[in-house]
Design a protein around this motif. Structure first.
Motif, short mmCIF file in Angstrom:
data_model
loop_
_atom_site.label_atom_id
_atom_site.label_comp_id
_atom_site.label_asym_id
_atom_site.label_seq_id
_atom_site.Cartn_x
_atom_site.Cartn_y
_atom_site.Cartn_z
N ALA A 152 7.86 -6.66 -8.61
CA ALA A 152 7.70 -5.47 -9.63
C ALA A 152 8.98 -5.29 -10.21
O ALA A 152 9.82 -5.45 -9.83
CB ALA A 152 7.32 -4.37 -8.65
N ALA A 161 9.46 0.01 -10.79
CA ALA A 161 8.06 0.50 -9.80
C ALA A 161 8.33 1.90 -9.72
O ALA A 161 9.44 2.42 -9.16
CB ALA A 161 8.20 -0.33 -8.61
N LEU A 163 6.88 2.37 -1.47
CA LEU A 163 6.22 0.76 -1.83
C LEU A 163 6.19 0.01 -0.63
O LEU A 163 5.32 -0.93 -0.85
CB LEU A 163 7.22 0.26 -3.00
#
Length: 117
Positions: free
Chosen positions: A30, A33, A83
């Motif tokens: 990512a 993010a 995350l």
């Protein structure tokens, strides 16, 4: 430096850091993010390790020494916790890294910089 120029420099630094990580065998999961607790510049995986990476670019290496502090790292760590649950596989580990960039210098990759608290 204007906000627009700083944003452009930040995006360029993140691209360079992403290439640096890929050259070291990392896969970028990512970029930028976003979470309710903050943004992480890059999230990368190599094997069973997920690195949440803060990228900083400054005009000089001396300025880089002041670019990262406990408050910034705490924000990255809090966002990483959010995350982590979506990205981790059984047996994975995580760490917080920092990549520092200054013109004319190779990126400086600091690994496992957050020992939280």
């Amino acid at each position: 430096m204007s906000r627009q120029a700083a944003e452009k420099r930040g995006r360029q630094a993140e691209r360079i850091a992403g290439w640096w990580l890929r050259l070291k065998g990392w896969h970028i999961l990512a970029r930028r993010a976003r979470t309710p607790l903050g943004e992480i510049d890059l999230v990368a995986r190599r094997g069973a390790m997920i690195a949440f990476v803060e990228v900083k670019a400054r005009a000089t290496t001396a300025e880089l020494d002041l670019a990262i502090d406990e408050r910034r790292l705490a924000r990255v760590a809090a966002a990483a916790e959010i995350l982590w649950h979506d990205l981790a596989r059984p047996g994975d580990d995580m760490r917080i890294d920092v990549i520092l960039l200054a013109p004319g210098r190779a990126p400086r990759h600091l690994t496992n910089v957050w020992h939280g608290g």
